[in-house]
Design a protein around this motif. Sequence first.
Motif, PDB file in Angstrom:
ATOM      1  N   LEU A  53     -62.581  37.725  23.865  1.00  0.00           N
ATOM      2  CA  LEU A  53     -61.913  38.612  24.805  1.00  0.00           C
ATOM      3  C   LEU A  53     -61.076  39.652  24.079  1.00  0.00           C
ATOM      4  O   LEU A  53     -60.887  40.758  24.553  1.00  0.00           O
ATOM      5  CB  LEU A  53     -61.010  37.816  25.740  1.00  0.00           C
ATOM      6  N   GLY A  54     -60.512  39.259  22.946  1.00  0.00           N
ATOM      7  CA  GLY A  54     -59.653  40.138  22.170  1.00  0.00           C
ATOM      8  C   GLY A  54     -58.672  39.329  21.358  1.00  0.00           C
ATOM      9  O   GLY A  54     -58.913  38.149  21.078  1.00  0.00           O
ATOM     10  N   PRO A  64     -57.107  35.315  17.783  1.00  0.00           N
ATOM     11  CA  PRO A  64     -58.255  35.653  18.622  1.00  0.00           C
ATOM     12  C   PRO A  64     -58.264  34.777  19.870  1.00  0.00           C
ATOM     13  O   PRO A  64     -57.883  33.602  19.823  1.00  0.00           O
ATOM     14  CB  PRO A  64     -59.458  35.344  17.724  1.00  0.00           C
ATOM     15  N   VAL A  65     -58.694  35.348  21.005  1.00  0.00           N
ATOM     16  CA  VAL A  65     -58.778  34.610  22.269  1.00  0.00           C
ATOM     17  C   VAL A  65     -60.227  34.656  22.744  1.00  0.00           C
ATOM     18  O   VAL A  65     -60.795  35.741  22.917  1.00  0.00           O
ATOM     19  CB  VAL A  65     -57.844  35.199  23.343  1.00  0.00           C
ATOM     20  N   TYR A  66     -60.808  33.477  22.945  1.00  0.00           N
ATOM     21  CA  TYR A  66     -62.197  33.349  23.373  1.00  0.00           C
ATOM     22  C   TYR A  66     -62.252  32.863  24.814  1.00  0.00           C
ATOM     23  O   TYR A  66     -61.438  32.059  25.246  1.00  0.00           O
ATOM     24  CB  TYR A  66     -62.952  32.359  22.478  1.00  0.00           C
ATOM     25  N   PRO A  84     -55.143  33.418  34.588  1.00  0.00           N
ATOM     26  CA  PRO A  84     -55.605  32.337  33.708  1.00  0.00           C
ATOM     27  C   PRO A  84     -54.554  31.983  32.655  1.00  0.00           C
ATOM     28  O   PRO A  84     -53.560  32.680  32.485  1.00  0.00           O
ATOM     29  CB  PRO A  84     -56.863  32.913  33.064  1.00  0.00           C
ATOM     30  N   SER A  85     -54.825  30.890  31.941  1.00  0.00           N
ATOM     31  CA  SER A  85     -53.952  30.427  30.862  1.00  0.00           C
ATOM     32  C   SER A  85     -54.707  30.489  29.541  1.00  0.00           C
ATOM     33  O   SER A  85     -55.934  30.510  29.517  1.00  0.00           O
ATOM     34  CB  SER A  85     -53.520  28.980  31.108  1.00  0.00           C
ATOM     35  N   VAL A  86     -53.952  30.491  28.461  1.00  0.00           N
ATOM     36  CA  VAL A  86     -54.547  30.445  27.126  1.00  0.00           C
ATOM     37  C   VAL A  86     -54.036  29.190  26.430  1.00  0.00           C
ATOM     38  O   VAL A  86     -52.823  28.987  26.322  1.00  0.00           O
ATOM     39  CB  VAL A  86     -54.183  31.698  26.295  1.00  0.00           C
ATOM     40  N   LEU A  87     -54.978  28.350  25.989  1.00  0.00           N
ATOM     41  CA  LEU A  87     -54.636  27.191  25.158  1.00  0.00           C
ATOM     42  C   LEU A  87     -54.631  27.670  23.713  1.00  0.00           C
ATOM     43  O   LEU A  87     -55.642  28.209  23.239  1.00  0.00           O
ATOM     44  CB  LEU A  87     -55.679  26.082  25.297  1.00  0.00           C
ATOM     45  N   ILE A  88     -53.538  27.502  23.017  1.00  0.00           N
ATOM     46  CA  ILE A  88     -53.478  27.839  21.596  1.00  0.00           C
ATOM     47  C   ILE A  88     -53.844  26.561  20.845  1.00  0.00           C
ATOM     48  O   ILE A  88     -53.120  25.562  20.902  1.00  0.00           O
ATOM     49  CB  ILE A  88     -52.081  28.363  21.186  1.00  0.00           C
ATOM     50  N   VAL A  89     -55.010  26.602  20.193  1.00  0.00           N
ATOM     51  CA  VAL A  89     -55.622  25.403  19.619  1.00  0.00           C
ATOM     52  C   VAL A  89     -55.859  25.611  18.127  1.00  0.00           C
ATOM     53  O   VAL A  89     -56.140  26.726  17.690  1.00  0.00           O
ATOM     54  CB  VAL A  89     -56.978  25.136  20.328  1.00  0.00           C
ATOM     55  N   LEU A 102     -57.994  29.823  23.617  1.00  0.00           N
ATOM     56  CA  LEU A 102     -59.110  29.561  24.525  1.00  0.00           C
ATOM     57  C   LEU A 102     -58.651  29.865  25.943  1.00  0.00           C
ATOM     58  O   LEU A 102     -57.698  29.256  26.433  1.00  0.00           O
ATOM     59  CB  LEU A 102     -59.567  28.098  24.425  1.00  0.00           C
ATOM     60  N   LEU A 103     -59.333  30.795  26.600  1.00  0.00           N
ATOM     61  CA  LEU A 103     -58.990  31.164  27.963  1.00  0.00           C
ATOM     62  C   LEU A 103     -59.558  30.139  28.932  1.00  0.00           C
ATOM     63  O   LEU A 103     -60.750  29.823  28.878  1.00  0.00           O
ATOM     64  CB  LEU A 103     -59.552  32.556  28.299  1.00  0.00           C
ATOM     65  N   VAL A 104     -58.702  29.609  29.801  1.00  0.00           N
ATOM     66  CA  VAL A 104     -59.106  28.640  30.823  1.00  0.00           C
ATOM     67  C   VAL A 104     -58.542  29.103  32.163  1.00  0.00           C
ATOM     68  O   VAL A 104     -57.658  29.947  32.208  1.00  0.00           O
ATOM     69  CB  VAL A 104     -58.620  27.211  30.478  1.00  0.00           C
ATOM     70  N   ASP A 105     -59.068  28.562  33.261  1.00  0.00           N
ATOM     71  CA  ASP A 105     -58.590  28.978  34.582  1.00  0.00           C
ATOM     72  C   ASP A 105     -57.126  28.624  34.780  1.00  0.00           C
ATOM     73  O   ASP A 105     -56.334  29.438  35.222  1.00  0.00           O
ATOM     74  CB  ASP A 105     -59.437  28.355  35.691  1.00  0.00           C
ATOM     75  N   ARG A 106     -56.777  27.375  34.455  1.00  0.00           N
ATOM     76  CA  ARG A 106     -55.375  26.968  34.539  1.00  0.00           C
ATOM     77  C   ARG A 106     -55.198  25.623  33.863  1.00  0.00           C
ATOM     78  O   ARG A 106     -56.126  24.817  33.779  1.00  0.00           O
ATOM     79  CB  ARG A 106     -54.881  26.897  35.974  1.00  0.00           C
TER      80      ARG A 106
END
Length: 164
Positions: A53-54, A64-66, A84-89, A102-106
Motif C-alpha cells: 500500500l505504501g 512498509p505497509v502491505y 482499518p488498522s495496521v498491525l506492526i509485525v 499489515l493492513l487489517v479490517d480491525r
Amino acid sequence: MLDLSADPDRDGTQSYVVFRLGGEAYALEVLRVQEVLDVLAITEVPGASKSLLGVINLRGHVVPVYDLRIPFGLPIDPKPARAPSVLIVEAEEGNDAEVTGLLVDRVSDVLEFAPEQVQPAPQLGLGKTTPFVRGLIRHQDAFLLVLDVDRVFSTLATINGEGV
C-alpha cells in the motif's frame, strides 16, 4: 490501544491478537506484534506491487505497509465501513528482523489460549487462506484462524520479487 504486554509463560497459555479481515477472524501471536495503529497517512510508492500500500513514518523509521487482502485473494473494499488498522509485525528475514505493517479490517482483542486449544488446520475447506493458516482455535461459536505470518511474508516477498 490494546495491551500487548501479556506474560507468555503464565499458566502455559499464549496470547494472541485477534483481528478481522474479509469477514473472518484471525489470531496472531502477540510476541510477533509490536503494536496496533489506526491507519495513519500512508505514502504510496510509485511502481510498487499491488500488495504494498505504501510506507508510514513510525517514530522516524520507514515501515512498509502491505494489504493482506492481496495474498489472501480477497476483494478490495474501496469504502470500508470503518477505518482499518495496521498491525506492526516483526518479519524474520534470515538472521535479521524487519518491521512491517499489515493492513487489517480491525483489531478486536487480545486473548489467551492453552497450546492444546490450537488445532491443526484441516487440509481442505478453507479456500485461498489455507497456506497462511497454521491452526484453528475454537472461540465462542466459531473458529479463529491462526495466521502463519512467516508464510505470509514469504508470499509477499514472491509477489514483490524481493524481500519484505
